[in-house]
Design a protein around this motif. Structure first.
Motif, PDB file in Angstrom:
ATOM      1  N   UNK A 121       0.882  -1.173   0.000  1.00  0.00           N
ATOM      2  CA  UNK A 121       0.000   0.000   0.000  1.00  0.00           C
ATOM      3  C   UNK A 121       0.917   1.219   0.000  1.00  0.00           C
ATOM      4  N   UNK A 122       0.857   1.986  -1.076  1.00  0.00           N
ATOM      5  CA  UNK A 122       1.687   3.191  -1.190  1.00  0.00           C
ATOM      6  C   UNK A 122       0.778   4.414  -1.265  1.00  0.00           C
ATOM      7  N   UNK A 123       1.266   5.528  -0.723  1.00  0.00           N
ATOM      8  CA  UNK A 123       0.500   6.764  -0.771  1.00  0.00           C
ATOM      9  C   UNK A 123       1.434   7.909  -1.163  1.00  0.00           C
ATOM     10  N   UNK A 128       5.008  18.677  -3.037  1.00  0.00           N
ATOM     11  CA  UNK A 128       6.112  18.369  -2.131  1.00  0.00           C
ATOM     12  C   UNK A 128       5.600  18.387  -0.690  1.00  0.00           C
ATOM     13  N   UNK A 129       5.948  17.334   0.059  1.00  0.00           N
ATOM     14  CA  UNK A 129       5.534  17.269   1.462  1.00  0.00           C
ATOM     15  C   UNK A 129       6.563  17.952   2.365  1.00  0.00           C
ATOM     16  N   UNK A 130       7.810  17.583   2.185  1.00  0.00           N
ATOM     17  CA  UNK A 130       8.934  18.236   2.854  1.00  0.00           C
ATOM     18  C   UNK A 130      10.177  17.978   2.007  1.00  0.00           C
ATOM     19  N   UNK A 131      11.362  18.359   2.525  1.00  0.00           N
ATOM     20  CA  UNK A 131      12.584  18.216   1.724  1.00  0.00           C
ATOM     21  C   UNK A 131      12.915  16.756   1.434  1.00  0.00           C
ATOM     22  N   UNK A 132      12.480  15.834   2.299  1.00  0.00           N
ATOM     23  CA  UNK A 132      12.754  14.419   2.102  1.00  0.00           C
ATOM     24  C   UNK A 132      11.691  13.720   1.261  1.00  0.00           C
ATOM     25  N   UNK A 133      10.566  14.368   1.068  1.00  0.00           N
ATOM     26  CA  UNK A 133       9.452  13.738   0.348  1.00  0.00           C
ATOM     27  C   UNK A 133       8.886  14.685  -0.703  1.00  0.00           C
ATOM     28  N   UNK A 134       9.564  14.800  -1.855  1.00  0.00           N
ATOM     29  CA  UNK A 134       9.010  15.601  -2.946  1.00  0.00           C
ATOM     30  C   UNK A 134       7.763  14.946  -3.528  1.00  0.00           C
ATOM     31  N   UNK A 135       7.058  15.682  -4.362  1.00  0.00           N
ATOM     32  CA  UNK A 135       5.831  15.166  -4.974  1.00  0.00           C
ATOM     33  C   UNK A 135       6.086  13.817  -5.640  1.00  0.00           C
ATOM     34  N   UNK A 136       5.195  12.878  -5.444  1.00  0.00           N
ATOM     35  CA  UNK A 136       5.322  11.553  -6.048  1.00  0.00           C
ATOM     36  C   UNK A 136       6.087  10.553  -5.220  1.00  0.00           C
ATOM     37  N   UNK A 137       6.704  11.002  -4.117  1.00  0.00           N
ATOM     38  CA  UNK A 137       7.454  10.097  -3.241  1.00  0.00           C
ATOM     39  C   UNK A 137       6.491   9.324  -2.337  1.00  0.00           C
ATOM     40  N   UNK A 138       6.788   8.045  -2.118  1.00  0.00           N
ATOM     41  CA  UNK A 138       5.955   7.242  -1.230  1.00  0.00           C
ATOM     42  C   UNK A 138       6.014   7.805   0.194  1.00  0.00           C
ATOM     43  N   UNK A 139       4.845   8.077   0.773  1.00  0.00           N
ATOM     44  CA  UNK A 139       4.742   8.648   2.115  1.00  0.00           C
ATOM     45  C   UNK A 139       4.332   7.613   3.162  1.00  0.00           C
ATOM     46  N   UNK A 185       5.429  20.467   5.289  1.00  0.00           N
ATOM     47  CA  UNK A 185       6.192  21.712   5.397  1.00  0.00           C
ATOM     48  C   UNK A 185       6.182  22.492   4.091  1.00  0.00           C
ATOM     49  N   UNK A 186       6.390  21.795   2.985  1.00  0.00           N
ATOM     50  CA  UNK A 186       6.572  22.486   1.703  1.00  0.00           C
ATOM     51  C   UNK A 186       5.279  23.054   1.153  1.00  0.00           C
ATOM     52  N   UNK A 187       4.188  22.335   1.298  1.00  0.00           N
ATOM     53  CA  UNK A 187       2.903  22.780   0.764  1.00  0.00           C
ATOM     54  C   UNK A 187       1.803  22.477   1.751  1.00  0.00           C
ATOM     55  N   UNK A 188       0.755  23.275   1.744  1.00  0.00           N
ATOM     56  CA  UNK A 188      -0.363  23.081   2.660  1.00  0.00           C
ATOM     57  C   UNK A 188      -1.550  22.378   1.997  1.00  0.00           C
ATOM     58  N   UNK A 189      -1.548  22.281   0.678  1.00  0.00           N
ATOM     59  CA  UNK A 189      -2.656  21.660  -0.049  1.00  0.00           C
ATOM     60  C   UNK A 189      -2.153  20.384  -0.721  1.00  0.00           C
ATOM     61  N   UNK A 190      -2.852  19.275  -0.465  1.00  0.00           N
ATOM     62  CA  UNK A 190      -2.391  17.991  -0.984  1.00  0.00           C
ATOM     63  C   UNK A 190      -3.564  17.146  -1.490  1.00  0.00           C
ATOM     64  N   UNK A 191      -3.332  16.512  -2.620  1.00  0.00           N
ATOM     65  CA  UNK A 191      -4.217  15.462  -3.117  1.00  0.00           C
ATOM     66  C   UNK A 191      -3.419  14.164  -3.052  1.00  0.00           C
ATOM     67  N   UNK A 192      -3.904  13.220  -2.274  1.00  0.00           N
ATOM     68  CA  UNK A 192      -3.176  11.971  -2.072  1.00  0.00           C
ATOM     69  C   UNK A 192      -3.689  10.883  -3.005  1.00  0.00           C
TER      70      UNK A 192
END
Length: 214
Positions: A121-123, A128-139, A185-192
């Motif tokens: 199960x990947x999400x 971008x979520x933070x510096x370690x998790x750019x857009x498209x990175x598994x969270x 941290x990087x963005x406040x709006x997210x579509x998962x």
């Protein structure tokens, strides 16, 4: 008189199975068990943004099963994602023809679970979520997961890391709630986007509505 006895005996023989079936025990004829579709097969998932309270006792969040307005913003520990299965229910045993006479409550569909196994199960987020998790990175490593029981009640299992859970290749549940362990941290709006895969090769992808974090 002999004719009456014969007719009475024939009547008793004809109705005996009905009374025996109606009075059987759970472990002898499956009362309340054979009369529901015991297992379920995953045919897809839907994802719903929900309000939660992850600060309650033992980290078990209280969940309000209502959709969030896209215009509102919420703290990261006050919102979650409910994953609800699109299930196909079935039974391995034929339904007893005398079911209408049973004086017991049927068990809920899917109460014996699924014979399928989760492989991953990947999400991911579209931002971008933070510096370690750019857009498209598994969270998955920063999400917790807790399974729901029947009737949207919490199971006794504790919430665990999403990646740890899926790596164990468990059987799927009818519903889950996911929530973050830290704020973006990087963005406040997210579509998962949640990608669900099984060991049999089945794969389902579901996308949430936009979540805005305060």
């Amino acid at each position: 008189m002999k004719t009456i006895k014969i007719l009475s005996l024939a009547f008793i023989i004809s109705v005996a199975p009905l009374f025996l079936t109606g009075c059987c025990w759970f472990d002898t004829c499956g009362c309340g068990d054979n009369f529901s579709q015991k297992y379920f097969k995953v045919n897809g998932w839907k994802a719903i943004n929900v309000l939660i309270d992850s600060t309650t006792t033992n980290g078990y969040p209280y969940v309000r099963l209502d959709s969030l307005p896209e215009t509102a913003s919420h703290p990261y520990n006050k919102v979650g994602i409910n994953m609800e299965v699109k299930a196909e229910y079935y039974s391995l045993m034929p339904i007893n023809s005398y079911s209408s006479l049973m004086a017991c409550d049927p068990l809920p569909n899917g109460h014996q679970g699924s014979k399928e196994k989760i492989s991953a199960i990947r999400i991911t987020s579209n931002q971008d979520f933070d510096t370690e998790h750019p857009a498209g990175t598994d969270l998955a490593e920063i999400f917790l997961i807790k399974k729901m029981g029947f009737y949207n009640s919490w199971s006794d299992d504790v919430a665990i890391n999403l990646r740890t859970y899926s790596n164990g290749q468990p059987s799927p549940e009818l519903a889950y709630t996911l929530w973050l362990t830290k704020p973006p941290i990087s963005s406040k709006k997210h579509i998962f986007t949640i990608t669900y895969e099984q060991t049999n090769g089945d794969k389902y992808i579901v996308t949430t509505r936009e979540l805005t974090f305060s």
